[in-house]
Enzyme design. Structure first.
Site, PDB file in Angstrom:
ATOM      1  CE  LYS A  71      -8.997   3.916  -1.005  1.00 19.22           C
ATOM      2  NZ  LYS A  71      -7.670   3.376  -0.760  1.00 19.22           N
ATOM      3  CG  ASP A 108      -4.643   4.592   1.134  1.00 13.48           C
ATOM      4  OD1 ASP A 108      -4.975   4.161   2.259  1.00 13.48           O
ATOM      5  OD2 ASP A 108      -5.399   4.563   0.146  1.00 13.48           O
TER       6      ASP A 108
HETATM    7  P1  NAP Z   1      -7.513  -1.158  -8.742  1.00 11.38           P
HETATM    8  O1  NAP Z   1      -7.591   0.315  -8.945  1.00 11.38           O
HETATM    9  O2  NAP Z   1      -8.683  -2.012  -9.106  1.00 11.38           O
HETATM   10  O3  NAP Z   1      -6.225  -1.687  -9.594  1.00 11.38           O
HETATM   11  C1  NAP Z   1      -5.978  -3.037  -9.740  1.00 11.38           C
HETATM   12  C2  NAP Z   1      -4.598  -3.258 -10.380  1.00 11.38           C
HETATM   13  O4  NAP Z   1      -4.313  -4.661 -10.306  1.00 11.38           O
HETATM   14  C3  NAP Z   1      -4.495  -2.861 -11.841  1.00 11.38           C
HETATM   15  O5  NAP Z   1      -3.209  -2.311 -12.073  1.00 11.38           O
HETATM   16  C4  NAP Z   1      -4.647  -4.219 -12.570  1.00 11.38           C
HETATM   17  O6  NAP Z   1      -3.975  -4.261 -13.800  1.00 11.38           O
HETATM   18  C5  NAP Z   1      -3.931  -5.123 -11.588  1.00 11.38           C
HETATM   19  N1  NAP Z   1      -4.318  -6.531 -11.662  1.00 11.38           N
HETATM   20  C6  NAP Z   1      -5.483  -7.099 -11.253  1.00 11.38           C
HETATM   21  N2  NAP Z   1      -5.436  -8.441 -11.401  1.00 11.38           N
HETATM   22  C7  NAP Z   1      -4.211  -8.731 -11.904  1.00 11.38           C
HETATM   23  C8  NAP Z   1      -3.554  -9.932 -12.274  1.00 11.38           C
HETATM   24  N3  NAP Z   1      -4.154 -11.133 -12.155  1.00 11.38           N
HETATM   25  N4  NAP Z   1      -2.287  -9.865 -12.755  1.00 11.38           N
HETATM   26  C9  NAP Z   1      -1.668  -8.672 -12.861  1.00 11.38           C
HETATM   27  N5  NAP Z   1      -2.235  -7.479 -12.540  1.00 11.38           N
HETATM   28  C10 NAP Z   1      -3.492  -7.519 -12.061  1.00 11.38           C
HETATM   29  O7  NAP Z   1      -7.170  -1.506  -7.238  1.00 11.38           O
HETATM   30  P2  NAP Z   1      -6.407  -0.596  -6.151  1.00 11.38           P
HETATM   31  O8  NAP Z   1      -7.375   0.297  -5.464  1.00 11.38           O
HETATM   32  O9  NAP Z   1      -5.221   0.041  -6.773  1.00 11.38           O
HETATM   33  O10 NAP Z   1      -5.971  -1.699  -5.080  1.00 11.38           O
HETATM   34  C11 NAP Z   1      -4.983  -2.680  -5.403  1.00 11.38           C
HETATM   35  C12 NAP Z   1      -4.837  -3.624  -4.227  1.00 11.38           C
HETATM   36  O11 NAP Z   1      -4.255  -2.947  -3.119  1.00 11.38           O
HETATM   37  C13 NAP Z   1      -6.174  -4.184  -3.729  1.00 11.38           C
HETATM   38  O12 NAP Z   1      -5.998  -5.552  -3.407  1.00 11.38           O
HETATM   39  C14 NAP Z   1      -6.452  -3.376  -2.481  1.00 11.38           C
HETATM   40  O13 NAP Z   1      -7.228  -4.088  -1.549  1.00 11.38           O
HETATM   41  C15 NAP Z   1      -5.041  -3.132  -1.964  1.00 11.38           C
HETATM   42  N6  NAP Z   1      -4.928  -1.943  -1.096  1.00 11.38           N
HETATM   43  C16 NAP Z   1      -4.544  -2.160   0.181  1.00 11.38           C
HETATM   44  C17 NAP Z   1      -4.401  -1.077   1.022  1.00 11.38           C
HETATM   45  C18 NAP Z   1      -3.952  -1.316   2.438  1.00 11.38           C
HETATM   46  O14 NAP Z   1      -4.167  -0.448   3.277  1.00 11.38           O
HETATM   47  N7  NAP Z   1      -3.296  -2.423   2.716  1.00 11.38           N
HETATM   48  C19 NAP Z   1      -4.663   0.229   0.577  1.00 11.38           C
HETATM   49  C20 NAP Z   1      -5.045   0.414  -0.763  1.00 11.38           C
HETATM   50  C21 NAP Z   1      -5.189  -0.699  -1.603  1.00 11.38           C
HETATM   51  P3  NAP Z   1      -4.662  -3.687 -15.177  1.00 11.38           P
HETATM   52  O15 NAP Z   1      -4.461  -2.202 -15.136  1.00 11.38           O
HETATM   53  O16 NAP Z   1      -3.897  -4.351 -16.264  1.00 11.38           O
HETATM   54  O17 NAP Z   1      -6.111  -4.097 -15.127  1.00 11.38           O
END
Ligand code: NAP
Length: 280
Positions: A71, A108
């Site tokens: 992205k 989004d």
């Molecule tokens: P990302 O950029 O990889 O960010 C992941 C985040 O999760 C970071 O803030 C990380 O913290 C935190 N994290 C991971 N494991 C953790 C744990 N065990 N405990 C606490 N914090 C944890 O991912 P993203 O793109 O933002 O996406 C996040 C989620 O949203 C994903 O599951 C994705 O599939 C979902 N999503 C869904 C949609 C939808 O349409 N429904 C759209 C977008 C995203 P740190 O910074 O400390 O590493």
């Protein structure tokens, strides 16, 4: 599906892409609308993403949805970007115009707010502070969307508080460490999990939802499983919840419009199709 030499092609790109729900949604809409078009999945190595996307200049492919991990790169390679994509620092939509230019957008945030509107219609983003858990791309987009929607305060809670602080400074929000989650939840109108915790096979998020007001609405961007441990905990406390599948469908609607030039038909129940594909 009947294709012709005039078929309009769009798709989704990510790595991995095999579990993407987007082809199911878009192809069901195309069939129901009787549009001569197709929506296909693309997967490329990270180092090939930019060359692949740039090679589509000129509009033989109308557009792409972009998912993890591309992205940020998608925004960077576009000639133009919508204000909401710039604010989120991420693009989930690329439109390849016939004049050779590439437009980046981010739907989004629309999907997120649309999910609240659909599943908790009385939710007013202006009515109180909103808490976003996480500081990745999804979280940043959510912060941008709620600020745009008039939330009086947005609080970002993240395991790595420095990442939360970067977004807070850029967009005008407040940063909290996970250990300060209870303070962030105080008086919250809504709490959104934008971390990847809760995904099937990943650990659950350990935050004190008991500190949220009883009226707070709890949302999880994760949709596999649909009822995540986080939403389950919220429901056990009597909080109303919003699920991530509604957000996924909500971001797909304006994407379809951008690729195929018309709104998707309401006649097809894409949520039921997605639930079936998720085997729920
Ligand atoms: P990302 O950029 O990889 O960010 C992941 C985040 O999760 C970071 O803030 C990380 O913290 C935190 N994290 C991971 N494991 C953790 C744990 N065990 N405990 C606490 N914090 C944890 O991912 P993203 O793109 O933002 O996406 C996040 C989620 O949203 C994903 O599951 C994705 O599939 C979902 N999503 C869904 C949609 C939808 O349409 N429904 C759209 C977008 C995203 P740190 O910074 O400390 O590493």
């Amino acid at each position: 599906m009947s294709l012709s030499g005039a078929s309009r092609v769009a798709g989704v790109i990510g790595r991995p892409i095999i579990h993407s729900m987007s082809p199911i949604l878009h192809n069901a809409w195309l069939a129901a609308a009787g549009i001569d078009g197709v929506y296909v999945p693309f997967s490329v190595e990270s180092e090939r993403f930019e060359a692949f996307a740039l090679s589509l200049r000129g509009g033989s492919v109308a557009g792409l949805n972009v998912t993890l991990p591309f992205k940020g790169m998608a925004l960077a390679l576009a000639d133009e970007a919508s204000p909401r994509a710039r604010m989120a620092e991420a693009a989930n939509v690329l439109v390849f115009r016939p004049d050779g230019t590439i437009l980046a957008d981010n739907t989004d945030g629309l999907g997120l707010l649309g999910a609240f509107a659909e599943q908790t219609p009385d939710f007013d983003p202006k009515a109180g502070p909103v808490v976003i858990l996480g500081a990745g791309g999804g979280a940043r987009g959510a912060v941008a969307a709620f600020i745009e929607a008039g939330a009086p305060e947005v609080r970002i809670v993240n395991r790595t508080v420095e990442r939360a602080q970067v977004i807070a400074d850029a967009l005008g929000a407040k940063a909290y460490a996970m250990t300060q989650a209870a303070a962030a939840f105080d008086g919250a109108n809504a709490v959104v999990n934008a971390t990847s915790a809760g995904l099937s096979g990943a650990g659950a998020l350990d935050v004190p939802l008991t500190a949220t007001p009883t009226t707070a609405i709890v949302m999880d961007m994760v949709y596999k499983p649909l009822l995540t441990p986080f939403l389950s905990q919220a429901q056990a406390l009597g909080r109303r919840t919003v699920d991530g599948l509604a957000m996924l469908i909500g971001q797909a609607v304006p994407s379809f419009e951008a690729f195929y030039g018309q709104a998707p038909p309401a006649s097809v129940d894409v949520r039921a199709l997605a639930l079936k594909a998720l085997e729920l």
